[in-house]
Design an enzyme around this catalytic site. Sequence first.
Site, PDB file in Angstrom:
ATOM      1  N   MET A  97     -49.688 -91.730  41.112  1.00 18.96           N
ATOM      2  CA  MET A  97     -48.218 -91.884  41.023  1.00 18.96           C
ATOM      3  C   MET A  97     -47.782 -93.189  41.682  1.00 18.96           C
ATOM      4  O   MET A  97     -47.469 -93.203  42.895  1.00 18.96           O
ATOM      5  CB  MET A  97     -47.548 -90.709  41.736  1.00 18.96           C
ATOM      6  CG  MET A  97     -46.047 -90.865  41.846  1.00 18.96           C
ATOM      7  SD  MET A  97     -45.239 -89.400  42.465  1.00 18.96           S
ATOM      8  CE  MET A  97     -45.615 -88.260  41.144  1.00 18.96           C
ATOM      9  N   PRO A  98     -47.782 -94.252  40.962  1.00 18.97           N
ATOM     10  CA  PRO A  98     -47.371 -95.514  41.578  1.00 18.97           C
ATOM     11  C   PRO A  98     -45.886 -95.537  41.943  1.00 18.97           C
ATOM     12  O   PRO A  98     -45.059 -94.973  41.216  1.00 18.97           O
ATOM     13  CB  PRO A  98     -47.631 -96.551  40.478  1.00 18.97           C
ATOM     14  CG  PRO A  98     -48.152 -95.835  39.300  1.00 18.97           C
ATOM     15  CD  PRO A  98     -48.078 -94.377  39.543  1.00 18.97           C
ATOM     16  N   LEU A  99     -45.577 -96.129  43.050  1.00 23.51           N
ATOM     17  CA  LEU A  99     -44.188 -96.289  43.497  1.00 23.51           C
ATOM     18  C   LEU A  99     -43.900 -97.773  43.519  1.00 23.51           C
ATOM     19  O   LEU A  99     -44.622 -98.530  44.172  1.00 23.51           O
ATOM     20  CB  LEU A  99     -44.013 -95.743  44.905  1.00 23.51           C
ATOM     21  CG  LEU A  99     -44.482 -94.310  45.167  1.00 23.51           C
ATOM     22  CD1 LEU A  99     -44.251 -93.945  46.633  1.00 23.51           C
ATOM     23  CD2 LEU A  99     -43.749 -93.329  44.259  1.00 23.51           C
TER      24      LEU A  99
END
Lengths: 78, 78, 78, 78, 78, 78
Positions: free
Chosen positions: A1-3
């Site tokens: 889950m890239p932020l």
Amino acid sequence: MPLINIRLARRDVPTSAQQKAQLIAGVTELMHKVLAKRPESVVVIIDEVDPENWGEGGEPVTAIRKRRQASTSGGGCE
Amino acid sequence: MPLINIRLARRDVPTSAQQKAQLIAGVTELMHKVLAKRPESVVVIIDEVDPENWGEGGEPVTAIRKRRQASTSGGGCE
Amino acid sequence: MPLINIRLARRDVPTSAQQKAQLIAGVTELMHKVLAKRPESVVVIIDEVDPENWGEGGEPVTAIRKRRQASTSGGGCE
Amino acid sequence: MPLINIRLARRDVPTSAQQKAQLIAGVTELMHKVLAKRPESVVVIIDEVDPENWGEGGEPVTAIRKRRQASTSGGGCE
Amino acid sequence: MPLINIRLARRDVPTSAQQKAQLIAGVTELMHKVLAKRPESVVVIIDEVDPENWGEGGEPVTAIRKRRQASTSGGGCE
Amino acid sequence: MPLINIRLARRDVPTSAQQKAQLIAGVTELMHKVLAKRPESVVVIIDEVDPENWGEGGEPVTAIRKRRQASTSGGGCE
């Protein structure tokens, strides 16, 4: 889950909802293309910072823009 | 001195002062319980982000909520 | 001068230097295309976080990946 | 290109534009003096956080300030 | 989708995987209890910072801990 | 309680413990001088980022430094 957090100095002409949607879509697509991330797992946050609170080269952006507008027709300093 | 930053997409019904106080107290207690941190050393910062500036799955939360409210009675997307 | 921070949970197969360069180039180009930002003014920082330090749905990514690998051929959870 | 982010709990008497300019200039000079950074490469961002959103010792700053003002002539808690 | 970032000065006795899992579970539960957030939507990131890189009261934590250990049996400064 | 986060691209010659202590002391003194903050309330965190993970003008700092060293005796790009 890239932020992904995008920080921008607020401009005289505010960034539009449409431009923000383009940034969100573009960054999400980039994560998918380069890292095969599932788009639904990508979270993007855009922070718009008051130009008085953003400094470059030892000066607030407000001072930089004022000087620039005095010397030219002005334009985004970034 | 643990620093805890909580980032939330601002909701139609804003997060109340009481809820924020509960988050601050709860996180502080958790640091004490799990890591034996002195409560007075714990700093908590809550950032509330405009839903137009928060993207998930390539779309701003504003668009996600609009679609959700159209299809159901609506509810927090998070 | 837009600042873009990309946070990723480190994967079993590390993100390569080439992929990072693609992310940096892609995000910079997006800022130019959508907001007319001068490319030389765009700063991108990529943070790679230990999966033990990244939680989703109440669990560390390490636990999520272990369960996923046990049930399937495994794959990036993000 | 050092990036310096200063986070402050907003005070009853807001931080003035002049004080922010002093912070930006001072931090930039410090980067130059200690690390020989070119001043034009230094970016400073000041975030002012609502005291209701800032917790210390398990309480929001608003509660701490109220208690302090009740017991003394009051003063910045930070 | 709340994002919670926990920043800790790394201690002489490192924070264990189990403690991190407890922090992740505890913060996620808190978001659900106080704000009715769906647990699967909560992302927690723990950053462990080198004590040489963490300053309090004008000194690096390394110096604070050294002085504390000299004067007492020592103990977590946070 | 001001929080100051300093982000630096790690250099070939690492930032020394002494330089970090000077940054911590200098920033703390600046908060005291400009905003009358109590020094013991000031927290400073220094993040050193791998140059491969830091992009400027669409390129990783590693590429910028390599090009610079090829063309000159080299020197800090920031």
